[in-house]
Write an enzyme that holds these catalytic residues in place. Sequence first.
Site, short mmCIF file in Angstrom:
data_model
loop_
_atom_site.label_atom_id
_atom_site.label_comp_id
_atom_site.label_asym_id
_atom_site.label_seq_id
_atom_site.Cartn_x
_atom_site.Cartn_y
_atom_site.Cartn_z
N ALA A 55 31.41 139.92 68.16
CA ALA A 55 30.50 140.45 69.19
C ALA A 55 30.17 141.93 69.01
O ALA A 55 29.51 142.52 69.85
CB ALA A 55 31.08 140.20 70.57
N VAL A 111 39.41 136.41 63.25
CA VAL A 111 39.49 135.01 63.71
C VAL A 111 40.12 134.07 62.68
O VAL A 111 40.49 132.95 63.02
CB VAL A 111 38.11 134.46 64.14
CG1 VAL A 111 37.54 135.22 65.31
CG2 VAL A 111 37.12 134.42 62.97
N ASN A 168 31.32 132.71 67.41
CA ASN A 168 30.12 133.24 66.76
C ASN A 168 30.44 133.96 65.44
O ASN A 168 29.58 134.04 64.56
CB ASN A 168 29.43 134.21 67.73
CG ASN A 168 28.40 135.07 67.05
OD1 ASN A 168 27.28 134.63 66.80
ND2 ASN A 168 28.76 136.30 66.70
N TYR A 202 29.09 128.17 52.64
CA TYR A 202 28.61 128.41 54.02
C TYR A 202 28.13 127.09 54.64
O TYR A 202 28.49 126.75 55.77
CB TYR A 202 27.47 129.43 53.95
CG TYR A 202 26.86 129.83 55.27
CD1 TYR A 202 27.49 130.75 56.10
CD2 TYR A 202 25.62 129.33 55.67
CE1 TYR A 202 26.91 131.15 57.29
CE2 TYR A 202 25.03 129.73 56.86
CZ TYR A 202 25.68 130.64 57.67
OH TYR A 202 25.09 131.04 58.85
N ALA A 238 28.99 124.07 53.78
CA ALA A 238 30.15 123.18 53.97
C ALA A 238 30.92 123.57 55.22
O ALA A 238 31.34 122.71 56.02
CB ALA A 238 31.06 123.24 52.74
N LYS A 262 29.77 125.21 57.89
CA LYS A 262 28.98 124.96 59.11
C LYS A 262 28.90 123.45 59.40
O LYS A 262 28.95 123.04 60.57
CB LYS A 262 27.59 125.58 58.98
CG LYS A 262 27.60 127.11 58.88
CD LYS A 262 28.11 127.79 60.15
CE LYS A 262 27.90 129.29 60.15
NZ LYS A 262 28.44 129.96 61.32
N ILE A 318 17.45 134.21 61.78
CA ILE A 318 17.33 135.14 62.91
C ILE A 318 17.15 136.52 62.33
O ILE A 318 18.08 137.07 61.71
CB ILE A 318 18.59 135.05 63.81
CG1 ILE A 318 18.78 133.61 64.32
CG2 ILE A 318 18.54 136.06 64.94
CD1 ILE A 318 17.62 133.03 65.10
N1 LIG Z 1 21.27 135.80 61.38
C1 LIG Z 1 20.94 134.59 60.97
O1 LIG Z 1 19.88 134.40 60.35
C2 LIG Z 1 21.83 133.41 61.27
C3 LIG Z 1 21.30 132.14 61.05
C4 LIG Z 1 22.09 131.02 61.31
C5 LIG Z 1 23.38 131.18 61.79
N2 LIG Z 1 23.88 132.42 62.00
C6 LIG Z 1 25.25 132.52 62.48
O2 LIG Z 1 25.31 133.32 63.63
C7 LIG Z 1 26.56 134.00 63.69
C8 LIG Z 1 26.31 135.49 63.87
O3 LIG Z 1 25.49 135.93 62.81
P1 LIG Z 1 24.78 137.38 62.78
O4 LIG Z 1 23.46 137.20 62.16
O5 LIG Z 1 24.90 138.04 64.08
O6 LIG Z 1 25.73 138.09 61.70
P2 LIG Z 1 26.24 139.59 61.56
O7 LIG Z 1 25.23 140.54 62.10
O8 LIG Z 1 26.67 139.73 60.14
O9 LIG Z 1 27.51 139.61 62.52
C9 LIG Z 1 28.65 138.84 62.21
C10 LIG Z 1 29.75 139.23 63.16
O10 LIG Z 1 30.93 138.48 62.84
C11 LIG Z 1 32.04 139.37 62.82
N3 LIG Z 1 33.08 138.87 61.92
C12 LIG Z 1 32.98 138.58 60.61
N4 LIG Z 1 34.16 138.15 60.13
C13 LIG Z 1 35.03 138.16 61.18
C14 LIG Z 1 36.39 137.82 61.31
N5 LIG Z 1 37.13 137.38 60.27
N6 LIG Z 1 36.96 137.93 62.54
C15 LIG Z 1 36.26 138.38 63.60
N7 LIG Z 1 34.94 138.72 63.52
C16 LIG Z 1 34.34 138.61 62.32
C17 LIG Z 1 31.43 140.70 62.35
O11 LIG Z 1 32.17 141.82 62.80
P3 LIG Z 1 33.29 142.54 61.93
O12 LIG Z 1 32.87 142.47 60.49
O13 LIG Z 1 33.33 143.91 62.50
O14 LIG Z 1 34.53 141.79 62.22
C18 LIG Z 1 30.10 140.68 63.11
O15 LIG Z 1 30.26 141.19 64.41
C19 LIG Z 1 27.30 133.63 62.42
O16 LIG Z 1 28.22 132.59 62.66
C20 LIG Z 1 26.20 133.16 61.51
O17 LIG Z 1 26.65 132.25 60.52
C21 LIG Z 1 23.14 133.56 61.75
#
Ligand SMILES: NC(=O)c1ccc[n+]([C@@H]2O[C@H](COP(=O)([O-])OP(=O)(O)OC[C@H]3O[C@@H](n4cnc5c(N)ncnc54)[C@H](OP(=O)(O)O)[C@@H]3O)[C@@H](O)[C@H]2O)c1
Length: 249
Positions: free
Chosen positions: A13, A63, A89, A155, A157, A159, A188
Amino acid sequence: MNFKGKTALVTGAGKGIGRGIARALAEEGAVVAVCGRTLPSLNTVVGEIRTAGGQAFAINADVSAARDVESLVGGVLDRCGRLDILVNNAGVYLTAAVAEMSEEEWDVTIAVDLKGVFLCSRAAARQMIRQRTGRIINITSVAQLRGGTPGHAHYGAAKAGVGAFTKTLARELGPFGITVNCVAPGLIEDTEMGRMSKALMGDSYLATIPLGCLGTVQDVVAAVLFLASDQARYITGETLNVNGGSHMA
Ligand SMILES: NC(=O)c1ccc[n+]([C@@H]2O[C@H](COP(=O)([O-])OP(=O)(O)OC[C@H]3O[C@@H](n4cnc5c(N)ncnc54)[C@H](OP(=O)(O)O)[C@@H]3O)[C@@H](O)[C@H]2O)c1
């Protein structure tokens, strides 16, 4: 939507989609635990929420580490005494073709994107079962349904695994009044991961989206808030696609 009196935990978050979800839940009255690995970003989001009149606190946790997750959920319970909404998330998006992929790249992706959902759901479920109420919402991806794009087999696999996990958990927790669902976003554009993905896909991707535009954090937030709300009480084991029609299940 009114989440007054509810406690929510949002992983990942500190930025992107998770930040949007945390802010929106707090705006609707929930006390929000803002989780991630980078404390300064978490504190910034907590500050934004408090400035807007909401209630939030930060908890630093990875996580994919069982011990971190146990103290994460323990910390939420110590502070709030209950957990009503878990949004799984947090995610990573590494790029490597299978033929070039290291074992580490595979393991990290599965550890965060799949095992992390298991660990957080397990810890939350124990409390939600005691409460006999709860909402678990897993942020997957269009890759859950159609597989990852080239370079993202791990990724996809992970999801898809979360999609199957969600259905089993929904069956297990339904008798306790707990729902478990997925929100599956397409690309997004206003997050770091989205910008990386857009750079890899190129502009031709837009032509595959019937609605003709990329998604925004707000589009995902709206779907999450609905599934977390009382209006969604009879929906469980489902995946809500938020992709402009780029994939229709
Ligand atoms: N953006 C897209 O196009 C898109 C499309 C489909 C699905 N999604 C999904 O939506 C979710 C959020 O994506 P986003 O676009 O917001 O990505 P993002 O901007 O890269 O943010 C990812 C977040 O996850 C946290 N994170 C990563 N590894 C972690 C861990 N081991 N423990 C705790 N926190 C962790 C990161 O914070 P820290 O690194 O500080 O921990 C960051 O806050 C993801 O699950 C992604 O697969 C995104």
